[in-house]
Scaffold this active site. Structure first.
Site, PDB file in Angstrom:
ATOM      1  N   GLU A 107       0.830  -1.219   0.000  1.00  0.00           N
ATOM      2  CA  GLU A 107       0.000   0.000   0.000  1.00  0.00           C
ATOM      3  C   GLU A 107       0.860   1.264   0.000  1.00  0.00           C
ATOM      4  O   GLU A 107       0.425   2.303  -0.481  1.00  0.00           O
ATOM      5  CB  GLU A 107      -0.955   0.018   1.190  1.00  0.00           C
ATOM      6  CG  GLU A 107      -2.098  -0.987   1.099  1.00  0.00           C
ATOM      7  CD  GLU A 107      -1.722  -2.363   1.614  1.00  0.00           C
ATOM      8  OE1 GLU A 107      -0.524  -2.595   1.940  1.00  0.00           O
ATOM      9  OE2 GLU A 107      -2.625  -3.231   1.699  1.00  0.00           O
ATOM     10  N   GLN A 140      -8.334  -6.484  12.159  1.00  0.00           N
ATOM     11  CA  GLN A 140      -7.879  -5.483  11.190  1.00  0.00           C
ATOM     12  C   GLN A 140      -8.517  -4.114  11.403  1.00  0.00           C
ATOM     13  O   GLN A 140      -8.906  -3.439  10.455  1.00  0.00           O
ATOM     14  CB  GLN A 140      -8.114  -5.971   9.750  1.00  0.00           C
ATOM     15  CG  GLN A 140      -7.229  -7.170   9.428  1.00  0.00           C
ATOM     16  CD  GLN A 140      -7.187  -7.519   7.950  1.00  0.00           C
ATOM     17  OE1 GLN A 140      -8.145  -7.279   7.218  1.00  0.00           O
ATOM     18  NE2 GLN A 140      -6.073  -8.088   7.516  1.00  0.00           N
ATOM     19  N   MET A 162      24.112   9.113   1.786  1.00  0.00           N
ATOM     20  CA  MET A 162      24.019  10.459   2.344  1.00  0.00           C
ATOM     21  C   MET A 162      24.326  10.450   3.842  1.00  0.00           C
ATOM     22  O   MET A 162      24.963  11.363   4.359  1.00  0.00           O
ATOM     23  CB  MET A 162      22.636  11.058   2.077  1.00  0.00           C
ATOM     24  CG  MET A 162      22.510  12.492   2.509  1.00  0.00           C
ATOM     25  SD  MET A 162      23.733  13.549   1.708  1.00  0.00           S
ATOM     26  CE  MET A 162      22.760  14.262   0.398  1.00  0.00           C
TER      27      MET A 162
END
Ligand SMILES: Cc1ncc(C[n+]2csc(CCOP(=O)(O)OP(=O)(O)O)c2C)c(N)n1
Length: 554
Positions: free
Chosen positions: A47, A110, A464
């Site tokens: 998702e 859920q 980085m």
């Protein structure tokens, strides 16, 4: 009619062409209704990928990106993508399934309080408690996401709401008390801005993402030419003016060029357009452009004076205001300023060491080979090298996670951008660490034949962070080696059914790009095994002002 069917009809009315998402129990009614619709659905593999893809789609197209996710983990997986869209003002509508109303608050299977969780990272959010309000809420959600300063809106739909019976009455317009974005700038402030512009000797325009959002590239370029003023851009503003335009000084801030940072620091007037003066752009705010008056044009009044004091605020739409300003100002020669900026430009060009296999070289060559491609980036060194060395021409060409700085954004965003612009080449410039964060979307690209290209600047490190450890933590490389040079992205890509290529040295780069061009229709991953020690320079060290920028020693 079943509310889920009415809901899908409403999305059709909104002109939704594509949805990114993953089904699950609480949103099954809606997926069932979608079965009868012509709206395209792309089932991503995560998702988070769906949310970034919808974000990339929105940024590339200017349309609203739409996401479906189920309740609980489906919904919580969208959170990073929503926060990312919020920080960069990207219009999304995220629809999540929720457990049935009588189960809410019972720790049901859920269940997650997604409206609570996303409250601070959405422009607005809704829990639909009455089936009769569903269609009105859909209408409002699209309106809020796409008007004023755009942003994500979440709509949480309990399962029994989508199962209920409702009439299909889709509102044709809405009137939201307390939400009335202002598009026209105040005439008095515009007049004051014109006076400041006419007085200025060293004017500069600082262009942010708001220029792209309001489709104001033409107006901005005309104003810059009309004053004339140099233009520097934030990361989000890349493409606000073509970077090939003689007045454009490119990207400014922590990793902007020395000449752009000097020009901004030494100006006596900054016309900031659709930018939020983020710390990455301003450096130490108390040292920012000490001699400049500041005009700030922004659609969001909350941005004015938030980070930087402003002399003339103009709240409204950038496109309208820039075109008004253009009509009211007169051209004025400012030779001394022009000469000064020219001198800085010649003295401090962007450069890098040429020994070994440098990531900057890969990006420069990519720009030569794919000058019109949409570029997405991941986050880290790769992102800054892309911002420095890939010169863009048009406003929606450069897509990057600016505000949140989300590793794993670039690849799914590239997928969304390719869906929005199938005729354009779309390239994700990636770091090895970031690409691994949403690599599963390769399966989606292969399955749906979405032929994005990924150029990994593989340095085997969280580069980085390694750079910060080198410069500011006495080279104590704690937890930043990820060893990707020991694995084969080529084989991984092939395992997913894509094309994989490994490039070990500079002389192989052009052939790899030719191969990428030949495989226009297929997802391709190129693993560039670059010098692991390369750093992003110049750099304004944290806490310093823009003029304290460190240069590369070559
Ligand atoms: C999701 C997420 N986690 C952690 C960070 C902190 N962070 C910023 S840059 C970076 C390293 C990125 O490494 P890589 O993707 O390999 O790119 P490189 O810098 O080497 O080009 C990290 C860990 C982040 N920005 N996003």
């Amino acid at each position: 009619m079943r509310a889920a069917d009415a809901f899908i009809k409403a999305l059709e009315k909104e002109g939704v062409e594509v949805i990114f998402g993953i089904p699950g129990g609480a949103i099954l009614e809606i997926y069932d209704a979608l079965y009868d619709s012509n709206i395209r659905h792309i089932t991503t593999r995560h998702e988070q990928g769906a949310t970034h893809a919808a974000d990339g789609y929105a940024r590339a197209s200017g349309k609203v990106g739409v996401v479906f996710a189920t309740s609980g983990p489906g919904a919580t997986n969208t959170v990073t993508g929503i926060a990312n869209a919020y920080m960069d003002s990207s219009p999304l509508v995220v629809f999540t399934g929720q457990v049935a109303r009588h189960l809410i608050g019972n720790d049901a299977f859920q269940e997650a309080d997604i409206t609570g969780i996303t409250m601070p990272i959405t422009k607005h959010n809704y829990l639909v408690t009455d089936p009769k309000s569903l269609l009105r809420i859909v209408k409002e959600a699209f309106h809020i996401a796409s008007t004023g300063r755009p942003g994500p809106v979440l709509v949480d739909i309990p399962k029994d709401v989508s199962q209920a019976d409702i009439e299909f009455e889709y509102p044709s317009k809405i009137d939201l008390m307390g939400y009335k974005p202002k598009y026209e700038g105040h005439p008095m402030q515009i007049k004051r801005a014109v006076e400041l512009i006419m007085k200025a000797e060293r004017p500069i325009i600082l262009a942010g993402g708001g220029v792209r959002i309001s489709n104001a590239q033409k107006e901005l370029t005309e104003l810059a030419e009309g004053i004339p003023a140099f233009v520097v851009t934030t990361l989000m503003g890349k493409g606000a003016i073509s970077e090939y335009h003689p007045l454009c000084l490119g990207f400014v801030g922590m990793h902007g060029s020395k000449y752009a940072n000097y020009a901004l620091s030494e100006s006596d007037l900054i016309i900031a357009v659709g930018c939020r003066f983020s710390d990455r752009t301003t450096g130490n705010a108390s040292l920012f452009a000490p001699n400049a008056k500041i005009i700030h044009i922004d659609i969001d009044p909350a941005e004015i004076g938030k980070n930087i004091r402003v002399d003339v605020p103009i709240v409204g739409d950038a496109k309208r205001i820039l075109s008004q300003l253009k009509k009211m100002i007169e051209y004025k020669q400012r030779k001394e300023w022009g000469d000064k900026v020219k001198e800085w430009r010649e003295k401090y060009p962007l450069k890098y060491e040429k020994d070994g296999f440098k990531p900057q070289f890969v990006v420069e060559k990519a720009c030569e080979f794919f000058p019109d491609a949409i570029i997405t980036t991941e986050v880290g060194q790769n992102q800054m090298w892309a911002a420095q060395f890939f010169k863009v021409k048009y406003p929606r060409q450069f897509i990057s996670s600016g505000g949140l700085g989300t590793m794993g954004f670039g690849f799914p965003a590239a997928m969304g951008a390719k869906v929005a612009c199938p005729d354009k080449e779309v390239i994700d410039i990636a770091g090895d660490g970031s690409f691994l964060m949403n690599i599963q979307e390769l399966a989606t690209c292969v399955h749906y034949k979405i032929p994005v290209k990924v150029f990994i600047l593989n340095n085997g490190y969280l580069g980085m962070v390694r750079q910060w450890q080198q410069l500011f933590y006495k080279e104590r490389y704690s937890a930043t080696c990820i060893g990707c040079e020991k694995m084969s992205f080529e084989k991984i890509a092939k395992g997913f059914g894509a094309i994989g290529i490994t490039v070990e040295k500079p002389s192989e780069v052009e052939d790899a790009f030719k191969l990428v061009k030949e495989n226009y229709d297929v997802p391709v991953v190129v693993d560039f095994r670059v010098d692991f020690k390369a750093n992003v320079l110049p750099m304004v060290p944290p806490g310093k002002g823009l003029k304290d920028i460190i240069e590369v020693e070559v």
